[in-house]
Design an enzyme around this catalytic site. Structure first.
Site, mmCIF file in Angstrom:
data_model
loop_
_atom_site.group_PDB
_atom_site.id
_atom_site.type_symbol
_atom_site.label_atom_id
_atom_site.label_comp_id
_atom_site.label_asym_id
_atom_site.label_seq_id
_atom_site.Cartn_x
_atom_site.Cartn_y
_atom_site.Cartn_z
ATOM 1 N N GLY A 40 1.673 -2.545 -6.180
ATOM 2 C CA GLY A 40 1.450 -1.232 -5.596
ATOM 3 C C GLY A 40 0.072 -0.712 -5.927
ATOM 4 O O GLY A 40 -0.933 -1.119 -5.340
ATOM 5 N N GLY A 41 -0.006 0.190 -6.922
ATOM 6 C CA GLY A 41 -1.238 0.893 -7.260
ATOM 7 C C GLY A 41 -2.487 0.015 -7.338
ATOM 8 O O GLY A 41 -3.528 0.348 -6.766
ATOM 9 N N GLU A 72 12.111 2.376 -3.399
ATOM 10 C CA GLU A 72 11.832 3.724 -2.875
ATOM 11 C C GLU A 72 12.639 3.981 -1.604
ATOM 12 O O GLU A 72 13.073 5.106 -1.348
ATOM 13 C CB GLU A 72 10.316 3.870 -2.629
ATOM 14 C CG GLU A 72 9.573 3.971 -3.966
ATOM 15 C CD GLU A 72 8.181 3.368 -3.984
ATOM 16 O OE1 GLU A 72 7.593 3.137 -2.904
ATOM 17 O OE2 GLU A 72 7.673 3.116 -5.101
ATOM 18 N N HIS A 99 12.888 -1.995 -0.526
ATOM 19 C CA HIS A 99 12.118 -1.497 -1.670
ATOM 20 C C HIS A 99 12.927 -0.386 -2.355
ATOM 21 O O HIS A 99 13.629 0.374 -1.704
ATOM 22 C CB HIS A 99 10.761 -0.959 -1.202
ATOM 23 C CG HIS A 99 9.837 -0.717 -2.347
ATOM 24 N ND1 HIS A 99 9.920 0.419 -3.123
ATOM 25 C CD2 HIS A 99 8.852 -1.468 -2.878
ATOM 26 C CE1 HIS A 99 9.010 0.347 -4.080
ATOM 27 N NE2 HIS A 99 8.349 -0.785 -3.959
ATOM 28 N N TRP A 101 0.821 -1.218 0.000
ATOM 29 C CA TRP A 101 0.000 0.000 0.000
ATOM 30 C C TRP A 101 0.853 1.265 0.000
ATOM 31 O O TRP A 101 0.331 2.358 -0.204
ATOM 32 C CB TRP A 101 -0.926 0.005 1.216
ATOM 33 C CG TRP A 101 -2.037 -0.987 1.161
ATOM 34 C CD1 TRP A 101 -2.294 -1.909 0.180
ATOM 35 C CD2 TRP A 101 -3.066 -1.167 2.150
ATOM 36 N NE1 TRP A 101 -3.414 -2.647 0.493
ATOM 37 C CE2 TRP A 101 -3.906 -2.214 1.697
ATOM 38 C CE3 TRP A 101 -3.358 -0.555 3.366
ATOM 39 C CZ2 TRP A 101 -5.015 -2.642 2.422
ATOM 40 C CZ3 TRP A 101 -4.456 -0.986 4.097
ATOM 41 C CH2 TRP A 101 -5.283 -2.023 3.621
HETATM 42 P P1 13P Z 1 3.123 -0.443 -8.868
HETATM 43 O O1 13P Z 1 2.364 -1.754 -8.854
HETATM 44 O O2 13P Z 1 2.270 0.715 -8.476
HETATM 45 O O3 13P Z 1 3.900 -0.266 -10.118
HETATM 46 O O4 13P Z 1 4.213 -0.560 -7.675
HETATM 47 C C1 13P Z 1 5.002 -1.670 -7.600
HETATM 48 C C2 13P Z 1 5.698 -1.671 -6.298
HETATM 49 O O5 13P Z 1 6.548 -0.833 -6.043
HETATM 50 C C3 13P Z 1 5.312 -2.674 -5.313
HETATM 51 O O6 13P Z 1 6.205 -2.707 -4.251
#
Ligand code: 13P
Length: 253
Positions: A236-237, A99, A97, A10
């Protein structure tokens, strides 16, 4: 037999109320899982206890933290330890991750420490690796992820490496709507498994789940997951929309 996993990340989304209803919407759908399948919700720290109690009665549904610190406890204002996560019944944690690597300067050595502390507290690390677009364009993605694995995981014993879930997330596919093709995903996942086989043997590497992440959607999940070395996804999204995440769960092998 290795696990097939649909993991929702999330990230820093949802208020408490939105988190409660998103979780309820997914769980009320009662997707029954096969023995080898798991669903994991990686939710923000403030929602861990609530989410964990929501999934408590559901077989093969789990809640994960999105990060933890390298140290057991102490004067590290703002950080959360693996021991704290264990003490509230959390058994999974996303580690490394992209990020966190990018915005919080987490490097391979620090991530090795995070993996270790998770394992010490009986928490399964969902260890993320993956290359940037520049690395993909240069054609050196295989070496890049191999180094990520070697520097953060290769110190682990045969037993401990099987307690880790790996998530391959090409950075160029995260949140961009650009998904790796099934051929690109399979090629990288086979490479990662070959790296693990070289060090630990195929009995061990066959047992390790390698998830794909990066614009996994309801419309492409089943195809990606059908690749022999893709054992589900880190999403993610699309995990923020209950109906989409439910379709993704249904796409597991
Ligand atoms: P998205 O599915 O939004 O591309 O993100 C992937 C993600 O970073 C899952 O950890």
């Amino acid at each position: 037999m290795r696990k097939q996993i649909a993991a929702a990340n999330w990230k820093m989304n949802c208020t408490y109320q939105q988190a409660e209803s998103l979780l309820a919407d997914v769980l009320n759908n009662q997707v029954s899982l096969k023995k080898n399948q798991q669903v994991i919700f990686a939710v923000p720290y403030p929602y861990l206890i609530m989410a964990n109690s929501e999934v408590a009665e559901e077989e093969n549904y789990f809640v994960a933290a999105q990060n933890c610190y390298t140290r057991k406890s102490g004067a590290y204002t703002g950080e959360v330890s693996a021991e704290m996560l264990q003490s509230i019944g959390i058994r999974h944690c996303v580690i490394g991750h992209s990020e966190r690597r990018e915005y919080f300067n987490e490097d391979n050595n620090m991530l090795a420490e995070k993996v270790n502390i998770c394992l010490e507290y009986e928490i399964t690390p969902i260890f993320c690796c993956g290359e940037s677009l520049a690395i993909r364009d240069a054609g050196t993605q295989n070496d890049h992820v191999e180094i990520q694995l070697k520097e953060s995981l290769s110190h682990l014993s045969e037993v401990d490496i099987q307690r880790v879930v790996i998530a391959y997330e090409p950075i160029w596919a995260i949140g961009t709507g650009k998904t790796a093709s099934t051929a690109q995903a399979q090629e990288m996942h086979a490479h990662l498994r070959a790296v693990l086989t070289k060090k630990y043997g195929s009995l061990v590497s066959d047992n390790i789940s390698i998830l794909y992440g990066g614009s996994v959607k309801a419309g492409n999940a089943a195809e990606l997951f059908s690749c022999p070395d893709v054992d589900g996804g880190l999403v993610g999204g699309a995990s923020l929309i209950a109906a989409d995440f439910i379709s993704i769960i249904k796409g597991l092998k």
